[in-house]
Design a protein around this motif. Sequence first.
Motif, short mmCIF file in Angstrom:
data_model
loop_
_atom_site.label_atom_id
_atom_site.label_comp_id
_atom_site.label_asym_id
_atom_site.label_seq_id
_atom_site.Cartn_x
_atom_site.Cartn_y
_atom_site.Cartn_z
N GLY A 356 0.81 -1.12 0.07
CA GLY A 356 0.01 0.01 0.04
C GLY A 356 0.84 1.26 0.13
N ASP A 357 0.71 2.08 0.97
CA ASP A 357 1.58 3.52 1.13
C ASP A 357 2.59 3.32 2.31
N GLY A 381 4.90 3.19 10.84
CA GLY A 381 3.76 3.08 10.13
C GLY A 381 3.42 4.39 8.99
N THR A 382 4.66 5.09 8.71
CA THR A 382 4.69 6.25 8.16
C THR A 382 4.32 5.97 6.56
N LYS A 383 3.24 7.11 6.26
CA LYS A 383 2.93 7.13 4.78
C LYS A 383 4.07 7.54 3.90
N ILE A 384 4.31 6.74 2.95
CA ILE A 384 5.67 6.94 1.98
C ILE A 384 5.20 7.60 0.54
N GLU A 385 4.07 7.62 0.38
CA GLU A 385 3.62 7.74 -0.99
C GLU A 385 4.29 8.94 -1.78
N MET A 387 7.06 10.40 -1.28
CA MET A 387 8.66 10.08 -1.60
C MET A 387 9.08 8.99 -2.01
N ARG A 388 7.94 8.12 -2.77
CA ARG A 388 8.05 7.08 -2.97
C ARG A 388 9.12 6.46 -4.27
N GLU A 389 9.17 7.61 -5.24
CA GLU A 389 10.29 7.68 -6.20
C GLU A 389 11.66 7.84 -5.57
N THR A 390 12.00 8.56 -4.46
CA THR A 390 13.19 8.62 -3.98
C THR A 390 13.44 8.08 -2.57
N LEU A 391 12.39 7.21 -2.29
CA LEU A 391 12.53 6.64 -0.97
C LEU A 391 13.91 5.74 -0.86
N ILE A 392 14.29 5.09 -1.80
CA ILE A 392 15.49 4.25 -1.67
C ILE A 392 16.91 4.98 -1.24
N PHE A 393 16.99 6.26 -1.95
CA PHE A 393 18.09 7.02 -1.49
C PHE A 393 18.09 7.40 -0.06
N GLY A 394 17.21 7.23 0.73
CA GLY A 394 17.33 7.62 2.40
C GLY A 394 16.71 9.02 2.59
N PRO A 395 16.94 9.34 3.78
CA PRO A 395 16.52 10.35 4.25
C PRO A 395 16.61 11.75 3.82
N ALA A 396 18.28 11.96 3.55
CA ALA A 396 18.74 13.10 3.22
C ALA A 396 18.27 13.42 1.91
N PHE A 397 18.21 12.65 0.90
CA PHE A 397 17.74 12.80 -0.34
C PHE A 397 16.18 13.37 -0.53
#
Length: 809
Positions: A356-357, A381-385, A387-397
């Motif tokens: 889901g998100d 359980g944070t919604k990540i929708e 930052m979905r496209e950049t999530l893999i690059f971590g928090p700084a991105f």
Amino acid sequence: MTLKLVIVGAGMASGRVIEHLVEENPDAFDVTLFNAEPRGNYNRIMLSPVLSGEKTYDEIVTHDEDWYARHGVTCRFGEHVIGIDRDRRVVIGQKGEVSYDKLIIATGSAPFIIPVQGKDLPGVITYRDLDDTNAMIKAAQEGGKAVVIGGGLLGLEAAAGLAERGMQVTVVHLMGHLMERQLDEAAGYLLRRDLEKRGITIRTQASTKAIIGNGQTEAVLLEGGETLPADLVVMAVGIRPETRLASDTGLEVARGIEVNAQMQTSDQDIYAVGECVEFGGHLFGLVAPLYDQAKVLAQTLLGQPEAFVVKDIATKLKVTGCDLFSAGDFAEGPGREDIVFRDPSRGVYKRLVIEGDRLVGAVMYGDTADGTWFFSLIKDGTKIEEMRETLIFGPAFQEGASADPLSAVAALPPEAEICGCNGICKGTITNAIASGATDLGAVRAQTKASASCGTCTGLVEQLLQVTLGDDFQMPTAQPVCGCCDLTHEDVRRLIKAQELKSQEAVWQELGWKSRNGCHVCRPAVNFYLLADWPLEYRDDPQSRFVNERKHANIQKDGTFSVVPRMWGGITNAAELRAIADAADKYNVPTVKVTGGQRIDLLGIKGEDLPHIWADLNKAGLVSGHAYSKGLRTVKTCVGTDHCRFGTQDSTGLGIKLEQILWGSWTPHKVKLAVSGCPRNCAEATCKDVGIICVDSGYQVGVAGAAGMDLKETERLVDVPTEAEAIEWTVAFIQLYRENAKYLDRPYKWVAKVGLAWVKERLIDPVERARLVDAFELSQSFFRKDPWAEQAKQAERFQPLADLTLEAAE
């Protein structure tokens, strides 16, 4: 009234219960502590470093005899508990009975022994306690071959330790890949590859049929018929709750001793804690939930009951050189999708599982810097929708920054958990640092962060660095980091002596344990190579601290500080208008005049940095390098231009020095000042280099300080001309660049080598000229305005070369 509390088992969970009790109410209980081992509480998580030789037993002792004595704990170590008489409320030990008002069972777990022929042969051991560890160390001293049965956490730690001690080790694992409970197949492959590079043989999908030997272990026979020679066999295939005492006592037992949310058993006066416990169908084998149980139990005993809650757990492997992180649920299933990042050349693999998100699972290998952040997203359980496209690059991105460990740590919220073992959040650690805990040992003593398994040590050190900023100092007389056994001085010397001109050459030739270095050693090695080989080596931006990578100072709320350079503190109306316009355009909340006669724009969003730089560049302003390990400012007074006391043109000299030195990289920040007379309005006598103008010329002082240490400059030389003052200053800076330890300020370096040694080098005109030429040569490659470079790419996104991003629906 003091109650009698008897505890059976002196492990980490019960030890933490006692700590809580004595901290909150030391007189509440008269404590008697039984332990089958002939010793008290020690950090069992650190048995792996003891096995490998990195630590000794004394270094992992949690509570020694003096600690128990100070807190009035009666110790009955080396004594087995035979039984418990609930009717008479007594514990029956081998040496007599002890009555109790409250009783805690903390018997831990027992290793599972595979029921195969030969399991009882001498030379077959398990891996659970110090005695097992000592047995392995003794076996390794005789050399030979070892077979470790089990490719989980314990098995791999045992294998790595035995290999470190010189044994030929084979790991036999039933499943298709290592650590299948924590890792997916791809990460398991990378782990296997790294272990094999260390000389460990891996046999997966292999089942043990028998252990062969005639009075002593000789080999392991696999189901497929293969025979593995073995002088030592280590069984590390799992653990089971140790429940025999509870069962014999008549307590309710399933897989473990059943307890409620207050850790109470079926007997209201008997409690259980640790690996022997079962709660809500869950068993517990990692230290974090055990410490949570201990806190709940202590509060219950003190009449302030809390409720134990099962939490998500993250896993890290304690094998040097294998960076691994796993959290949540990463199994495939309907409605789930993966984001996968691979960089085979660096051995980096990241996989995020989204449902889901929400992020529900994360597996990381080779680069685990963002693990804490991903874990917090899973737990909360944070919604990540968004930052979905950049999530893999971590928090700084997510803030427009490049992936960077320190930036990621700075971006974590105060409630983010840093030490999973002890449940210590970022805010607790930063509060401790603010109250004076300015090194790892002090933070550990105040908060217990990194005091258990130690895998969060790097995160705690990064927090120290982010919080202390320029006041953060590397420990003296220590190895550069855990990647090697060499000091900074050793590395500098060997880079020159062996003509090592790349990071890869350093890792290979100097015996680095990690093929890519880490966040501690990479910035240092990067600088040493820059300083020694300016023609052959090119700066690696990925090996710089976050402030240098961002070309701005990160603030505690994740925003940034922008400081334009003002040569010698001189500015004009056009520059001031540009700064004012930028402050309006980017809604800068704070504009401040710094102690170095600059204007600081505070509170800039990360994504606005390239744009504000571009606007300031148009007005002729360049980076003030307020973030760099390099020249910060040259502070001046007005000198002879306006002041009636001025003896020389201090402003002009300051501008010339700044224009010569700006943009240079140095071991630490460098601040200069030029005062036009001995009244010292520019405070030149507490700078790294401070020049006092007098009637006869210029007094050049060095090695001052006005930060955490306060120190007056030491006189380097008196010279009659401005040109000579510049020459001596540049030569001193270059001598510092060529010889100082990374992150040593000039005053620390001069204290180590002695001012006499510095003067001896600089008084030689040939050497002084060489140093000036070397500095100018390096500047021809280093000097450029990073703001201008970055502003050109304001609207561009350039992914890292050769990295693959896969999104699988």
